[in-house]
Design a protein around this motif. Structure first.
Motif, PDB file in Angstrom:
ATOM      1  N   GLN A 153      -9.752  -5.940  -2.539  1.00  0.00           N
ATOM      2  CA  GLN A 153      -9.462  -4.710  -1.813  1.00  0.00           C
ATOM      3  C   GLN A 153      -9.945  -4.818  -0.378  1.00  0.00           C
ATOM      4  OE1 GLN A 153     -10.500  -1.165  -3.967  1.00  0.00           O
ATOM      5  NE2 GLN A 153     -10.596   0.082  -2.116  1.00  0.00           N
ATOM      6  N   HIS A 159      -7.143   9.853  -1.921  1.00  0.00           N
ATOM      7  CA  HIS A 159      -5.723   9.776  -1.611  1.00  0.00           C
ATOM      8  C   HIS A 159      -5.443   8.729  -0.538  1.00  0.00           C
ATOM      9  CE1 HIS A 159      -4.895  13.349  -3.983  1.00  0.00           C
ATOM     10  NE2 HIS A 159      -5.888  13.954  -3.374  1.00  0.00           N
ATOM     11  N   VAL A 160      -4.274   8.131  -0.644  1.00  0.00           N
ATOM     12  CA  VAL A 160      -3.755   7.221   0.369  1.00  0.00           C
ATOM     13  C   VAL A 160      -2.365   7.728   0.754  1.00  0.00           C
ATOM     14  CG1 VAL A 160      -2.918   4.886   0.814  1.00  0.00           C
ATOM     15  CG2 VAL A 160      -5.030   5.210  -0.485  1.00  0.00           C
ATOM     16  N   ARG A 161      -2.163   7.985   2.040  1.00  0.00           N
ATOM     17  CA  ARG A 161      -0.844   8.445   2.470  1.00  0.00           C
ATOM     18  C   ARG A 161      -0.523   7.862   3.830  1.00  0.00           C
ATOM     19  NH1 ARG A 161      -0.657  12.448   6.226  1.00  0.00           N
ATOM     20  NH2 ARG A 161      -2.595  13.504   6.784  1.00  0.00           N
ATOM     21  N   SER A 190      -7.756  -4.311   3.061  1.00  0.00           N
ATOM     22  CA  SER A 190      -8.179  -3.414   4.141  1.00  0.00           C
ATOM     23  C   SER A 190      -8.210  -4.150   5.469  1.00  0.00           C
ATOM     24  CB  SER A 190      -9.568  -2.839   3.831  1.00  0.00           C
ATOM     25  OG  SER A 190      -9.530  -2.029   2.670  1.00  0.00           O
ATOM     26  N   SER A 219      -1.991   2.687  -3.172  1.00  0.00           N
ATOM     27  CA  SER A 219      -3.329   2.246  -3.558  1.00  0.00           C
ATOM     28  C   SER A 219      -3.649   0.900  -2.925  1.00  0.00           C
ATOM     29  CB  SER A 219      -3.417   2.139  -5.079  1.00  0.00           C
ATOM     30  OG  SER A 219      -4.563   1.437  -5.489  1.00  0.00           O
ATOM     31  N   PHE A 220      -4.849   0.788  -2.328  1.00  0.00           N
ATOM     32  CA  PHE A 220      -5.331  -0.498  -1.841  1.00  0.00           C
ATOM     33  C   PHE A 220      -5.628  -1.417  -3.022  1.00  0.00           C
ATOM     34  CE2 PHE A 220      -5.626   1.974   1.894  1.00  0.00           C
ATOM     35  CZ  PHE A 220      -5.858   1.152   2.989  1.00  0.00           C
ATOM     36  N   ILE A 277      -2.044   4.222   7.984  1.00  0.00           N
ATOM     37  CA  ILE A 277      -2.437   4.799   6.696  1.00  0.00           C
ATOM     38  C   ILE A 277      -3.579   5.782   6.905  1.00  0.00           C
ATOM     39  CG2 ILE A 277      -3.393   4.325   4.406  1.00  0.00           C
ATOM     40  CD1 ILE A 277      -0.624   3.226   4.607  1.00  0.00           C
ATOM     41  N   GLU A 278      -3.443   6.962   6.330  1.00  0.00           N
ATOM     42  CA  GLU A 278      -4.544   7.925   6.279  1.00  0.00           C
ATOM     43  C   GLU A 278      -5.186   7.791   4.905  1.00  0.00           C
ATOM     44  OE1 GLU A 278      -5.470   9.511   8.803  1.00  0.00           O
ATOM     45  OE2 GLU A 278      -3.731   9.479  10.148  1.00  0.00           O
ATOM     46  N   ARG A 279      -6.459   7.451   4.891  1.00  0.00           N
ATOM     47  CA  ARG A 279      -7.133   7.148   3.627  1.00  0.00           C
ATOM     48  C   ARG A 279      -8.333   8.060   3.423  1.00  0.00           C
ATOM     49  NH1 ARG A 279      -9.650   1.151   2.343  1.00  0.00           N
ATOM     50  NH2 ARG A 279     -10.087   1.432   0.116  1.00  0.00           N
ATOM     51  N   THR A 280      -8.401   8.692   2.248  1.00  0.00           N
ATOM     52  CA  THR A 280      -9.561   9.488   1.854  1.00  0.00           C
ATOM     53  C   THR A 280     -10.076   8.892   0.550  1.00  0.00           C
ATOM     54  OG1 THR A 280      -8.356  11.068   0.469  1.00  0.00           O
ATOM     55  CG2 THR A 280      -8.438  11.520   2.846  1.00  0.00           C
ATOM     56  N   ILE A 306       0.841  -1.198   0.000  1.00  0.00           N
ATOM     57  CA  ILE A 306       0.000   0.000   0.000  1.00  0.00           C
ATOM     58  C   ILE A 306       0.878   1.249   0.000  1.00  0.00           C
ATOM     59  CG2 ILE A 306      -1.688   1.351   1.314  1.00  0.00           C
ATOM     60  CD1 ILE A 306      -2.706  -1.387   2.444  1.00  0.00           C
TER      61      ILE A 306
END
Length: 288
Positions: free
Chosen positions: A36, A61-63, A40, A24-25, A55-58, A19
């Motif tokens: 996916q 965006h994945v960061r 998760s 990306s998941f 992981i901060e996921r919106t 990731i």
């Protein structure tokens, strides 16, 4: 995170590293050949085990979180140690990946693609050659490449489809053309397949043309386009910044959508895994 009583599931750590590397998941799931939702779940199990969010996921965006950034080097070390243990005593073996990429495929995301490959497996030595799809396919068939990313040629249906690319006519905003004039073309040298497609489309439409610039690579074509020398048939992804799609404006015939595929012959598990990372990274970097 420093509780010595905690043990980590390697598959959850691998999911986290993928990731992080692929951003990306979905792409991580492709590499691990799972869903996916399963990726998760693996990440949640790891985060629960460590007691922090990695992981901060919106929706877009994945960061990595601050904790994720701190944990990533240790996660990589753990995966490397595991591979070393599987291969025997000593350092993890260095492997070489000889990769061919078509001129019309190697776009601005190539540095990102290579960095993601290297980050996932620092032991891999990557040798990249950029040439025409036809040349790369011939050399691949003669065992000169481990893998090639090329435009799918006529009559050949093998390979993993990475994406379908729309080709268009690109020119500088300053370029001038009137219907009935001979269209000034910038192309790669024959026998480039895209050159043949573009010329065939013009001749089928009854549009006269002249070869105004012949480049040794797509970078040179982009320079000719931006200099206002000619029109070039290019995929949107590799068109130079500032160039315009002038097909409709100039009444030029539509160009086809062409499949970009990955051909590979690797059979050992680790090499196949690296190639799955390559495919996922390419689709991710190309915005697919």
């Amino acid at each position: 995170m420093n509780d010595a009583s905690k043990t980590l599931d390697l598959e959850t750590v691998r999911a986290f590293v993928l990731i992080a590397d692929l951003g990306s998941f979905t792409r991580a799931a492709e590499v691990m050949e799972t869903s996916q939702a399963a990726i998760s779940l693996k990440l949640k199990r790891l985060e629960d085990r460590l007691g922090c969010r990695l992981i901060e996921r919106t929706p877009r965006h994945v960061r990595l979180s601050d904790q994720g950034n701190r944990f990533l080097p240790a996660a990589r070390d753990l995966m490397t140690a595991h591979e070393t243990a599987l291969s025997g005593i000593g350092a993890a073996p260095r492997r070489k990946l000889t990769l061919g990429i078509s001129d019309h495929v190697a776009g601005p995301e190539l540095p990102l693609l290579l960095s993601r490959l290297s980050a996932y497996d620092p032991a891999v030595v990557i040798e990249v050659r950029i040439a025409s799809s036809r040349y790369l396919m011939e050399r691949f068939d003669h065992n000169e490449f481990d893998a090639v990313i090329i435009r799918r040629g006529e009559g050949r249906m093998d390979g993993e489809k990475l994406l379908a690319e729309q080709f268009c006519w690109f020119a500088a905003p300053s370029f001038r053309y009137r219907p009935g004039e001979s269209l000034r073309l910038a192309t790669l040298a024959a026998p480039c397949g895209i050159r043949a497609v573009a010329i065939d489309a013009l001749e089928q439409a009854g549009i006269p043309w002249t070869e105004a610039f012949v480049g040794g690579g797509v970078l040179a074509l982009g320079a000719a386009v931006n200099a206002g020398l000619a029109v070039a048939a290019l995929a949107r992804r590799v068109a130079p910044a500032g160039a315009l799609d002038v097909g409709e404006r100039f009444g030029l015939p539509p160009l086809p959508t062409l499949d970009i595929v990955l051909l590979s012959r690797q059979t050992d598990q680790r090499s196949r895994e690296i190639l799955k990372v390559l495919a996922a990274a390419f689709k991710g970097a190309a915005g697919r």
